[in-house]
Design a protein around this motif. Sequence first.
Motif, PDB file in Angstrom:
ATOM      1  N   GLU A 218       0.884  -1.173   0.102  1.00  0.00           N
ATOM      2  CA  GLU A 218       0.095  -0.841   0.073  1.00  0.00           C
ATOM      3  C   GLU A 218       0.969   1.200  -0.086  1.00  0.00           C
ATOM      4  N   VAL A 219       2.066   1.321   1.092  1.00  0.00           N
ATOM      5  CA  VAL A 219       2.549   2.007   0.609  1.00  0.00           C
ATOM      6  C   VAL A 219       3.101   2.753  -0.486  1.00  0.00           C
ATOM      7  N   LEU A 220       4.192   1.385  -1.012  1.00  0.00           N
ATOM      8  CA  LEU A 220       4.843   1.583  -2.478  1.00  0.00           C
ATOM      9  C   LEU A 220       3.894   2.509  -3.609  1.00  0.00           C
ATOM     10  N   ASP A 221       2.254   1.613  -3.329  1.00  0.00           N
ATOM     11  CA  ASP A 221       1.677   1.940  -4.323  1.00  0.00           C
ATOM     12  C   ASP A 221       1.286   3.238  -4.384  1.00  0.00           C
ATOM     13  N   ASP A 222       1.124   4.061  -3.066  1.00  0.00           N
ATOM     14  CA  ASP A 222       1.151   5.641  -2.454  1.00  0.00           C
ATOM     15  C   ASP A 222       2.566   6.316  -2.844  1.00  0.00           C
ATOM     16  N   THR A 223       3.254   5.413  -3.282  1.00  0.00           N
ATOM     17  CA  THR A 223       4.449   6.294  -3.575  1.00  0.00           C
ATOM     18  C   THR A 223       4.357   6.043  -4.847  1.00  0.00           C
ATOM     19  N   ILE A 224       4.704   5.413  -6.152  1.00  0.00           N
ATOM     20  CA  ILE A 224       4.413   5.486  -7.439  1.00  0.00           C
ATOM     21  C   ILE A 224       3.249   6.294  -7.520  1.00  0.00           C
ATOM     22  N   GLY A 225       2.071   6.065  -7.124  1.00  0.00           N
ATOM     23  CA  GLY A 225       0.563   7.050  -7.361  1.00  0.00           C
ATOM     24  C   GLY A 225       0.579   6.763  -8.675  1.00  0.00           C
ATOM     25  N   SER A 226       0.278   7.298  -9.753  1.00  0.00           N
ATOM     26  CA  SER A 226       0.559   7.199 -11.691  1.00  0.00           C
ATOM     27  C   SER A 226       1.452   7.385 -12.012  1.00  0.00           C
ATOM     28  N   THR A 227       2.644   7.613 -11.548  1.00  0.00           N
ATOM     29  CA  THR A 227       3.928   7.353 -12.613  1.00  0.00           C
ATOM     30  C   THR A 227       4.107   6.986 -13.115  1.00  0.00           C
ATOM     31  N   SER A 228       4.669   6.679 -13.639  1.00  0.00           N
ATOM     32  CA  SER A 228       5.687   5.057 -15.332  1.00  0.00           C
ATOM     33  C   SER A 228       4.773   3.945 -14.766  1.00  0.00           C
ATOM     34  N   LYS A 229       4.026   3.561 -16.069  1.00  0.00           N
ATOM     35  CA  LYS A 229       3.893   2.148 -15.692  1.00  0.00           C
ATOM     36  C   LYS A 229       4.799   1.130 -15.774  1.00  0.00           C
ATOM     37  N   GLU A 230       6.296   1.361 -16.022  1.00  0.00           N
ATOM     38  CA  GLU A 230       7.114   0.781 -15.498  1.00  0.00           C
ATOM     39  C   GLU A 230       7.524   0.683 -14.206  1.00  0.00           C
ATOM     40  N   ALA A 231       7.349   1.958 -13.402  1.00  0.00           N
ATOM     41  CA  ALA A 231       7.110   1.562 -12.101  1.00  0.00           C
ATOM     42  C   ALA A 231       6.463   0.711 -11.243  1.00  0.00           C
ATOM     43  N   GLN A 232       5.027   0.342 -11.843  1.00  0.00           N
ATOM     44  CA  GLN A 232       3.863   0.203 -11.546  1.00  0.00           C
ATOM     45  C   GLN A 232       4.525  -1.593 -12.157  1.00  0.00           C
ATOM     46  N   ASP A 233       4.873  -1.930 -13.015  1.00  0.00           N
ATOM     47  CA  ASP A 233       4.760  -2.882 -12.953  1.00  0.00           C
ATOM     48  C   ASP A 233       5.775  -3.886 -12.415  1.00  0.00           C
ATOM     49  N   GLY A 234       6.687  -2.931 -12.177  1.00  0.00           N
ATOM     50  CA  GLY A 234       7.794  -2.675 -11.148  1.00  0.00           C
ATOM     51  C   GLY A 234       7.306  -3.572  -9.885  1.00  0.00           C
ATOM     52  N   VAL A 235       6.817  -2.837  -9.097  1.00  0.00           N
ATOM     53  CA  VAL A 235       5.789  -3.084  -7.335  1.00  0.00           C
ATOM     54  C   VAL A 235       5.287  -4.418  -7.679  1.00  0.00           C
TER      55      VAL A 235
END
Length: 324
Positions: free
Chosen positions: A295-312
């Motif tokens: 949850e903390v990581l999701d809040d951190t990346i927010g709606s930044t890059s798809k690459e970051a979301q894929d990484g999480v």
Amino acid sequence: MKLKVLASILMLFSLTTFAVGGGGKLLDLLVNESGLVELLTRNGIEAAAARQVQHNIANSLTSLGLTGQSASPEALQRVIAGLGTSREDRKIKTSLLKLLNQDAEVLKKGEMVEAINNLIYLANRHGVRGSLVLACSECVNESLFIHGFKFSMEEVSRPAVKKLFESNIIPNEPRELSRFIASKMKRLNVGDYSKTSSKLVAPEREKSLAIFLALAEKNSPATKVERDFIDAVLAISTTPSGQVKLLNESNPHSLWSTFAINGADEEYLTGMTALLKETAERGKDNVSKKDAFFEVLDDTIGSTSKEAQDGVNSLRIQTCFFGK
């Protein structure tokens, strides 16, 4: 800072037949740098990954006391055969000796990978160079993990960890290492190692756990950054009742293995400390902190890059931080 540490986290983190030219036993290839790399790349393993495999093997030979002229095929077989092992490790040693004497021309990829995994495992468990520590390939080198290589073997670079080994604080012998861990956990009041399942700490990861526990001692050479990280890991390990259980089947994590990863520098530890403290606070009413962590990581990346979301999302699948 949170986005920066997320980037650092993401950075850290087919059994076909081999066609071999020239013949020879696998034993010969493992001490022949050019021959092994050529074999791996010719059979679909990327050049960078192949060189990393060779690097891991070279470190394993060093851990076993085989360097320079002493690193001969005959010496390798003699050292492996002479290892005093537990019943579980004996099965691995027997399998490795059998594969080492196979003609490399008829080996399958799975057999080659198994032999290399077993060599690294035994070097970590029974080697004489304690400062060479095993890390899980899933967490530090995805390319190796995809090809079935389970482990990486690296020389630890953190000065505090080096001091532990230079002072012979952490035992090399497996039985002594287990006793060391049990004693430290009792002294630090973070759980009972005798009641811990091997699912939480596989034998090959005991050395990483021992490093964490040794640094957690008040008189250890740990820096302030390292101590802050240790405190954050203990906070993640605290139950709603206030009891610290570093190894808990209801809250399985391996954050204690971080000091064995050379890519975890001061900046990474500082960022992870902040992330874990926020996780501990958000998840204080739950035994498991896994959901709070993501949850903390999701809040951190927010709606930044798809690459970051894929990484999480990849981290969710892996067991680098929390068990499945």
